[in-house]
Design an enzyme around this catalytic site. Structure first.
Site, PDB file in Angstrom:
ATOM      1  N   ASP A  67      -5.400 -37.230 -26.551  1.00 48.61           N
ATOM      2  CA  ASP A  67      -6.517 -36.850 -25.479  1.00 48.61           C
ATOM      3  C   ASP A  67      -5.857 -35.537 -24.714  1.00 48.61           C
ATOM      4  O   ASP A  67      -5.112 -35.068 -25.120  1.00 48.61           O
ATOM      5  CB  ASP A  67      -6.943 -38.005 -24.700  1.00 48.61           C
ATOM      6  CG  ASP A  67      -8.297 -37.928 -24.065  1.00 48.61           C
ATOM      7  OD1 ASP A  67      -8.554 -37.008 -23.358  1.00 48.61           O
ATOM      8  OD2 ASP A  67      -9.271 -38.601 -24.588  1.00 48.61           O
ATOM      9  N   HIS A 282      -9.595 -37.336 -17.882  1.00 47.58           N
ATOM     10  CA  HIS A 282     -10.366 -37.629 -19.220  1.00 47.58           C
ATOM     11  C   HIS A 282      -9.539 -38.698 -19.849  1.00 47.58           C
ATOM     12  O   HIS A 282     -10.052 -39.742 -20.341  1.00 47.58           O
ATOM     13  CB  HIS A 282     -10.574 -36.407 -20.163  1.00 47.58           C
ATOM     14  CG  HIS A 282     -11.516 -36.658 -21.168  1.00 47.58           C
ATOM     15  ND1 HIS A 282     -11.516 -37.045 -22.430  1.00 47.58           N
ATOM     16  CD2 HIS A 282     -12.920 -36.546 -21.610  1.00 47.58           C
ATOM     17  CE1 HIS A 282     -12.367 -37.282 -23.369  1.00 47.58           C
ATOM     18  NE2 HIS A 282     -13.411 -37.009 -22.338  1.00 47.58           N
ATOM     19  N   SER A 451     -17.457 -39.878 -25.356  1.00 47.14           N
ATOM     20  CA  SER A 451     -15.966 -39.999 -25.168  1.00 47.14           C
ATOM     21  C   SER A 451     -15.734 -41.268 -24.282  1.00 47.14           C
ATOM     22  O   SER A 451     -14.495 -41.832 -24.470  1.00 47.14           O
ATOM     23  CB  SER A 451     -15.579 -38.942 -24.117  1.00 47.14           C
ATOM     24  OG  SER A 451     -15.314 -37.500 -24.838  1.00 47.14           O
TER      25      SER A 451
END
Length: 537
Positions: A67, A282, A451
């Protein structure tokens, strides 16, 4: 992944009132709840812990979060981070001889000796930059026969880039205008965080101020000004700024920071050991969904309870490079990961072959890859979203799950409005709307996206491999797909991202291979039968 749908309505003051207020959150942990007992379409994780796993032993499983970065010091992640026991922290040496010095919690393939990449271009931008040099003096009239196909592809990509850049600049102008007008109203009110009553009592002196007042009165019925400003205004402004200045800018190229040859797919040993990087929002959110500490009575509870999170940084704020994706997969596999979560994707690919080879390598080493389907509300059977398995062998596909995003209600809104889908390309759906999880600074935040759905499934895969370690990656995928809660009704979605786009109603079974939402309780019950068969052999 494209966030433009979130901010589409912020293009002008006149239409901001159409924006959904993102801060209107679902119950924290809803993704782990049970449809029957909690009236929320989660995956029944808590029910599984209470009824199926209580008192059972498990083995630790490494799950790689490939990621944009993971905050290893987060209060809810620090106990569950993978630690490379063969490496001595901080000595600058490659103690375990794996080619990566001081890789204590993982590796960063988009970092260099002095810093790490934050913003990057889209793959589309890189392809246009490459080909505009090649075709600098080429026209329709003089293009060589052997170059015609490539030249036509270049023109199509250039047109796509120009269209997206124009939209980004329009979006930036629109949201900047709204932001400036709102800031002026807030200054007149005289409070940094005005309340609903403050906006109701405000006396507008122009039409614009009146529209601002009406919008904020509507929005603050659902949440605070600070949340609205952060989640809608600031995030929208930052998004369009990134698009215009970095993602879609052919003159921007940060790769010199890394110091590698980005066009050499065989190069593997580059980067640094900073698994957080300059923006770990994220990746940290993804990591928490998978395995946030279930025992510390802080924050949230991840899906899996005996996981080590390996941070593999390979995605910037922009499109990931295929070389980094492939090396990130190989690093995770070679250092013990049994599940890899990949919450990223893109519309174009520079070197699909190098990623395919890495996927095949993972399958050969019995590693399961879980990938987000994407957030463009498109049918990826028909439109490209990379990586994909359209030209891969059956063995590789058997160790790879693609995940769409669902919402909490078992009705026509079950498909998340943004989620990609595909009857042959998407395997399952999982919760991906308003998922509350870990973010940098030992904080927590609600985020939307496939996601978020992908790590729900990666957590489930890790949970199964932890309690049934003899099951293969292919068996784990088969169990997850077979044990879904089937959705036997239609769902609605808009065909396109415009406000006036046609809304269609289709059977949920048209959206993915399994026709359902993953279910941890049923998956673990099924895994037990597989485990019994394996033990009997």
């Amino acid at each position: 992944m494209n966030k433009s749908k979130i901010f589409k309505a912020l293009l002008s003051v006149a239409v901001v009132s159409a924006v959904p207020f993102i801060a209107n959150a679902q119950k924290a942990n809803w993704q782990n709840l049970d449809l029957r007992t909690d009236s929320t379409f989660g995956i029944s994780t808590e029910k599984a812990y209470k009824e199926l796993l209580k008192g059972k032993k498990s083995t630790k499983v490494i799950v790689a979060v490939n990621d944009g970065g993971v905050e290893a010091t987060h209060e809810d992640l620090k106990r569950i981070m993978w630690v490379n026991a063969k490496e001595i922290a901080g000595n600058g040496k490659d103690d375990d001889k794996n080619g990566y010095a001081d890789d204590i919690h993982g590796w960063n393939f988009i970092g260099g000796p002095k810093e790490s990449i934050n913003f990057e271009t889209l793959e589309l931008t890189r392809l246009v930059r490459r080909d505009q040099t090649r075709f600098a003096n080429t026209t329709d009239a003089n293009v060589a026969e052997k170059d015609k196909a490539d030249y036509e592809a270049f023109k199509a990509r250039r047109a796509d880039l120009e269209k997206q850049l124009a939209e980004a600049k329009q979006g930036l102008a629109g949201i900047s205008g709204f932001k400036n007008a709102l800031d002026a109203v807030v200054k007149k009110i005289g409070k940094e965080n005005p309340t609903l009553e403050d906006f109701k009592n405000f006396k507008p002196s122009s039409d614009i101020e009146g529209r601002i007042q009406g919008i904020l009165v509507q929005q603050l019925e659902k949440g605070s000004f600070a949340d609205f400003y952060e989640d809608q205004i600031k995030e929208g402004y930052d998004y369009y700024t990134r698009q215009a200045e970095y993602n879609l800018n052919v003159d921007y190229d940060p790769r010199a920071i890394v110091g590698d040859n980005p066009n050499d797919p065989k190069e593997k040993f580059y980067g640094n050991n900073d698994v957080a990087g300059p923006d770990a929002m994220h990746g940290s959110h993804v990591a928490g969904i998978i395995a946030a500490d279930r025992t510390n009575k802080l924050g949230i509870m991840g899906v899996a309870d005996n996981i080590a999170i390996m941070g593999v940084r390979c995605t910037p704020n922009g499109d990931e490079r295929d070389k980094d994706v492939a090396n990130g997969i190989r690093y995770a596999v070679d250092n013990g990961a049994k599940v890899i979560n990949m919450s990223f994707g893109k519309a174009y690919s520079w070197d699909k072959a190098v990623v395919n080879e890495a996927m095949k390598y993972a399958a050969s080493k019995d590693v399961l890859i879980v990938q987000a389907a994407g957030n463009e509300n498109k049918d990826i059977d028909k439109e490209n979203n990379f990586p994909n398995h359209k030209d891969l062998d059956a063995k590789t596909i058997a160790s790879w799950i693609t995940v769409g995003a669902s919402g909490p209600k078992d009705d026509e809104t079950l498909k998340a409005s943004f989620s990609n889908f595909g009857k042959t390309q998407v395997d399952v759906f999982a919760p991906g709307v308003q998922i509350y999880s870990t973010v940098p600074g030992s904080k927590y935040k609600n985020l939307n996206g496939t996601s978020m759905a992908s790590p729900v499934v990666a957590g489930l895969a890790g949970l199964i491999r932890s309690y049934y370690p003899k099951l293969s990656a292919a068996q784990v995928k088969e169990i997850i797909v077979k044990s879904v809660t089937k959705v036997n009704h239609n769902v609605s979605y808009k065909k396109g991202d415009e406000e006036d786009a046609e809304s269609v109603s289709v059977p949920f079974s048209d959206l993915c291979i399994s026709g359902g939402i993953v279910n941890a309780y049923e998956a673990l019950k099924l895994a037990a039968t597989y485990g019994a068969k394996t033990a009997a052999k």
